[in-house]
Design a protein around this motif. Structure first.
Motif, mmCIF file in Angstrom:
data_model
loop_
_atom_site.group_PDB
_atom_site.id
_atom_site.type_symbol
_atom_site.label_atom_id
_atom_site.label_comp_id
_atom_site.label_asym_id
_atom_site.label_seq_id
_atom_site.Cartn_x
_atom_site.Cartn_y
_atom_site.Cartn_z
ATOM 1 N N ASP A 20 0.948 -1.270 -0.151
ATOM 2 C CA ASP A 20 0.129 -0.184 0.070
ATOM 3 C C ASP A 20 1.000 1.241 -0.141
ATOM 4 O O ASP A 20 0.539 2.201 0.673
ATOM 5 C CB ASP A 20 -0.905 -0.028 1.233
ATOM 6 C CG ASP A 20 -2.142 -1.099 0.959
ATOM 7 O OD1 ASP A 20 -2.551 -1.352 -0.081
ATOM 8 O OD2 ASP A 20 -2.511 -1.653 2.007
ATOM 9 N N TYR A 21 1.879 1.216 -0.789
ATOM 10 C CA TYR A 21 2.481 2.463 -1.030
ATOM 11 C C TYR A 21 1.774 3.599 -1.632
ATOM 12 O O TYR A 21 1.005 3.318 -2.360
ATOM 13 C CB TYR A 21 4.057 2.336 -1.839
ATOM 14 C CG TYR A 21 4.837 1.365 -1.059
ATOM 15 C CD1 TYR A 21 5.880 1.844 -0.232
ATOM 16 C CD2 TYR A 21 4.806 0.040 -1.362
ATOM 17 C CE1 TYR A 21 6.698 0.966 0.608
ATOM 18 C CE2 TYR A 21 6.042 -0.749 -0.855
ATOM 19 C CZ TYR A 21 6.646 -0.378 0.082
ATOM 20 O OH TYR A 21 7.556 -1.247 0.743
ATOM 21 N N VAL A 57 8.034 7.778 -4.059
ATOM 22 C CA VAL A 57 7.016 7.145 -5.114
ATOM 23 C C VAL A 57 6.280 8.460 -5.588
ATOM 24 O O VAL A 57 6.000 9.150 -4.915
ATOM 25 C CB VAL A 57 5.875 6.389 -4.034
ATOM 26 C CG1 VAL A 57 4.892 5.855 -4.974
ATOM 27 C CG2 VAL A 57 6.721 5.068 -3.301
ATOM 28 N N ILE A 58 6.383 8.144 -6.922
ATOM 29 C CA ILE A 58 5.663 9.579 -7.382
ATOM 30 C C ILE A 58 4.292 8.951 -8.496
ATOM 31 O O ILE A 58 3.522 9.688 -8.755
ATOM 32 C CB ILE A 58 6.579 10.105 -8.811
ATOM 33 C CG1 ILE A 58 7.258 9.147 -9.706
ATOM 34 C CG2 ILE A 58 7.570 10.762 -7.818
ATOM 35 C CD1 ILE A 58 7.898 9.859 -10.977
ATOM 36 N N PHE A 66 5.637 0.623 -8.880
ATOM 37 C CA PHE A 66 5.503 2.005 -8.610
ATOM 38 C C PHE A 66 6.439 2.721 -9.124
ATOM 39 O O PHE A 66 7.525 2.335 -9.357
ATOM 40 C CB PHE A 66 5.533 2.195 -6.964
ATOM 41 C CG PHE A 66 4.219 1.796 -6.216
ATOM 42 C CD1 PHE A 66 3.182 2.468 -5.873
ATOM 43 C CD2 PHE A 66 4.001 0.274 -5.734
ATOM 44 C CE1 PHE A 66 2.075 2.034 -5.168
ATOM 45 C CE2 PHE A 66 2.918 -0.151 -5.141
ATOM 46 C CZ PHE A 66 1.966 0.755 -5.099
ATOM 47 N N GLN A 67 6.281 3.782 -9.629
ATOM 48 C CA GLN A 67 7.057 4.821 -10.244
ATOM 49 C C GLN A 67 8.044 5.388 -9.058
ATOM 50 O O GLN A 67 7.228 5.865 -8.284
ATOM 51 C CB GLN A 67 6.567 5.606 -11.139
ATOM 52 C CG GLN A 67 7.749 6.222 -12.232
ATOM 53 C CD GLN A 67 7.711 5.246 -13.287
ATOM 54 O OE1 GLN A 67 7.140 4.248 -13.482
ATOM 55 N NE2 GLN A 67 8.917 5.528 -14.006
ATOM 56 N N VAL A 68 9.115 5.301 -9.076
ATOM 57 C CA VAL A 68 10.115 5.669 -7.914
ATOM 58 C C VAL A 68 11.062 6.722 -8.497
ATOM 59 O O VAL A 68 11.839 6.640 -9.437
ATOM 60 C CB VAL A 68 10.845 4.645 -7.262
ATOM 61 C CG1 VAL A 68 11.930 5.413 -6.023
ATOM 62 C CG2 VAL A 68 9.911 3.848 -6.398
ATOM 63 N N LYS A 97 11.221 -0.862 0.301
ATOM 64 C CA LYS A 97 10.858 -1.031 1.456
ATOM 65 C C LYS A 97 10.878 0.581 2.292
ATOM 66 O O LYS A 97 11.338 1.490 1.444
ATOM 67 C CB LYS A 97 11.636 -1.751 2.436
ATOM 68 C CG LYS A 97 12.996 -1.432 2.561
ATOM 69 C CD LYS A 97 14.141 -2.226 3.174
ATOM 70 C CE LYS A 97 15.431 -1.773 3.264
ATOM 71 N NZ LYS A 97 16.294 -2.457 4.029
ATOM 72 N N TYR A 98 10.261 0.646 3.413
ATOM 73 C CA TYR A 98 10.406 2.138 4.081
ATOM 74 C C TYR A 98 11.749 2.104 4.539
ATOM 75 O O TYR A 98 12.483 1.052 5.205
ATOM 76 C CB TYR A 98 9.298 2.112 5.107
ATOM 77 C CG TYR A 98 7.825 2.625 4.428
ATOM 78 C CD1 TYR A 98 7.530 3.635 3.770
ATOM 79 C CD2 TYR A 98 6.814 1.727 4.277
ATOM 80 C CE1 TYR A 98 6.404 4.034 3.050
ATOM 81 C CE2 TYR A 98 5.604 1.955 4.025
ATOM 82 C CZ TYR A 98 5.473 3.290 3.365
ATOM 83 O OH TYR A 98 4.265 3.436 2.857
ATOM 84 N N PRO A 99 12.413 3.110 4.488
ATOM 85 C CA PRO A 99 13.699 3.338 5.163
ATOM 86 C C PRO A 99 13.510 3.170 6.898
ATOM 87 O O PRO A 99 12.390 3.320 7.288
ATOM 88 C CB PRO A 99 14.365 4.499 4.912
ATOM 89 C CG PRO A 99 13.063 5.358 4.322
ATOM 90 C CD PRO A 99 11.918 4.374 3.955
ATOM 91 N N PRO A 100 14.683 2.640 7.323
ATOM 92 C CA PRO A 100 14.595 2.388 8.982
ATOM 93 C C PRO A 100 14.300 3.887 9.845
ATOM 94 O O PRO A 100 14.793 4.726 9.103
ATOM 95 C CB PRO A 100 15.584 1.557 9.316
ATOM 96 C CG PRO A 100 16.550 1.719 8.104
ATOM 97 C CD PRO A 100 15.587 2.003 7.064
#
Length: 140
Positions: free
Chosen positions: A12-13, A34-35, A43-45, A65-68
């Motif tokens: 769900d980004y 994410v754009i 997803f387009q990054v 992934k989400y950064p820590p």
């Protein structure tokens, strides 16, 4: 198959989410944003530093992934949903998205005495956790 580790893939980004993602040209993880949801499972990054490569790329969900969360951004009292990574006799280590896993000590698992943490949690279980202490050595 019983020894296979269950992996949960977050899907769900949203646009403007800051992520780490695999850059298609070299297979390494890099920061980006994410754009666009391409609607096809990618997803387009937009890359923070494309370094001469493409400004943005389609990336599969499994390669993101989400950064820590940096330890210095955590505050006592913050609540997270975490995943139990390991269970020891003194408690459970929980991945809550920070740079390091947090320890839920047996004394904080239940209102009664906990003799065996395995009676309360299992590896892979999602649990609600709160930051109760951040030690100088970065342990939670």
């Amino acid at each position: 198959a019983e020894n296979m580790k269950k992996v949960t893939v977050f899907k769900d980004y949203k646009v403007d989410d800051v992520v780490e993602a695999v850059f298609p040209d070299d297979g390494q993880m890099y920061p980006g944003t994410v754009i666009k949801d391409n609607g096809d499972g990618t997803f387009q990054v937009k890359w923070d530093d494309s370094d001469g490569g493409p400004e943005d790329s389609p990336v599969k969900v499994k390669d993101m992934k989400y950064p820590p969360i940096p330890i210095d951004k955590l505050e006592v009292g913050q609540k997270f949903i975490g995943t139990v990574r390991s269970v020891r006799e003194f408690g459970a280590f929980v991945d809550m998205g920070a740079e390091t896993d947090g320890l839920v000590h047996v004394s904080r698992m239940a209102n009664e005495r906990v003799d065996d943490p395995n009676d309360y949690v299992e590896i892979g279980q999602e649990v609600d956790v709160w930051v109760s202490d951040i030690r100088d050595d970065g342990k939670l």
